[in-house]
Design an enzyme around this catalytic site. Structure first.
Site, short mmCIF file in Angstrom:
data_model
loop_
_atom_site.label_atom_id
_atom_site.label_comp_id
_atom_site.label_asym_id
_atom_site.label_seq_id
_atom_site.Cartn_x
_atom_site.Cartn_y
_atom_site.Cartn_z
N ASP A 46 -3.35 3.75 10.74
CA ASP A 46 -4.18 3.00 11.68
C ASP A 46 -4.29 3.79 12.99
O ASP A 46 -3.26 4.15 13.57
CB ASP A 46 -3.54 1.64 12.00
CG ASP A 46 -3.58 0.67 10.82
OD1 ASP A 46 -4.54 0.73 10.03
OD2 ASP A 46 -2.64 -0.13 10.67
N ASP A 96 -0.69 3.74 4.82
CA ASP A 96 -1.65 3.08 5.70
C ASP A 96 -1.66 3.84 7.02
O ASP A 96 -0.59 4.05 7.59
CB ASP A 96 -1.18 1.64 5.92
CG ASP A 96 -2.24 0.80 6.58
OD1 ASP A 96 -3.19 0.42 5.90
OD2 ASP A 96 -2.13 0.56 7.79
N ARG A 138 0.86 -1.20 0.00
CA ARG A 138 0.00 0.00 0.00
C ARG A 138 0.88 1.23 0.00
O ARG A 138 1.97 1.24 0.57
CB ARG A 138 -0.93 0.00 1.21
CG ARG A 138 -0.28 0.13 2.57
CD ARG A 138 0.25 -1.14 3.11
NE ARG A 138 -0.69 -2.23 3.01
CZ ARG A 138 -1.71 -2.39 3.85
NH1 ARG A 138 -1.93 -1.52 4.79
NH2 ARG A 138 -2.50 -3.41 3.72
N1 LIG Z 1 6.31 -4.31 8.94
C1 LIG Z 1 5.02 -4.12 8.63
N2 LIG Z 1 4.25 -5.19 8.31
C2 LIG Z 1 2.95 -4.96 7.99
N3 LIG Z 1 1.96 -5.84 7.65
C3 LIG Z 1 0.86 -5.14 7.44
S1 LIG Z 1 -0.62 -5.83 6.98
N4 LIG Z 1 1.07 -3.81 7.62
C4 LIG Z 1 0.11 -2.73 7.44
C5 LIG Z 1 -0.35 -2.16 8.75
O1 LIG Z 1 -1.64 -2.56 9.01
C6 LIG Z 1 2.39 -3.67 7.98
C7 LIG Z 1 3.21 -2.55 8.33
O2 LIG Z 1 2.80 -1.38 8.35
N5 LIG Z 1 4.51 -2.85 8.63
#
Ligand SMILES: Nc1nc2nc(S)n(CCO)c2c(=O)[nH]1
Length: 157
Positions: free
Chosen positions: A96, A94, A91
């Site tokens: 959150d 992101d 993405r």
């Molecule tokens: N290292 C890392 N792994 C992730 N897996 C997801 S899904 N995400 C998206 C966050 O929800 C990440 C992230 O931001 N960083």
């Protein structure tokens, strides 16, 4: 009201995506970015066959209610061209919402505290950098909870 937001990007110019997102948060009415962490280079967790992420956490002061804040963070994701192919795929950006004061929210669209934050080093290390004394729901401080990830080779500040 104090809130904490996790930011992540793993495609495109990740650094400027994060910078743009912080700037857009700051430019929201009723919202000030009061602190932000360093940027962390992190190995993907969950879906691991995707590019490494750049992660950070910001602390904000906002008068927006939680659902309005969610609407604004989603608007920032859209604005920055979040290419949401797979739910857990790469993405552009992101955002959150991790915490909003001491509120507990369980909605289809929004769960606060973020349900996976305590198991995510890429969230807990930058959160502990911004608010080490923050009391978590399990009674630990953010600094104590982040210690579990201190040696994680998949997270480089
Ligand atoms: N290292 C890392 N792994 C992730 N897996 C997801 S899904 N995400 C998206 C966050 O929800 C990440 C992230 O931001 N960083």
């Amino acid at each position: 009201m104090k809130a904490y937001i996790s930011l992540g990007a793993n495609i495109g110019d990740r650094f400027s995506q994060l910078e743009d997102a912080v700037r857009m948060l700051q430019s929201l009415g009723d919202t000030d970015v009061t602190n932000h962490s360093s940027y962390y280079e992190t190995k993907p967790v969950g879906v691991t066959d995707q590019p490494d992420f750049l992660n950070a956490v910001v602390e904000i002061e906002t008068n927006l209610a939680p659902l309005d804040l969610l609407e604004q963070t989603q608007a920032i994701e859209q604005e920055l061209g979040r290419i949401r192919t797979k739910k857990w795929g790469p993405r552009t950006i992101d955002l959150d919402i991790l915490l909003y004061e001491d509120e507990n929210i369980e909605l289809e669209s929004l769960i606060i505290p973020h349900p996976r934050m305590l198991e995510r080093g890429f969230v807990m290390l930058p959160l502990a950098e911004v608010a080490p004394e923050l009391q978590l729901e399990d009674g630990r401080t953010a600094a104590e909870a982040a210690r579990a990830f201190a040696g994680d080779s998949g997270i480089v500040k």
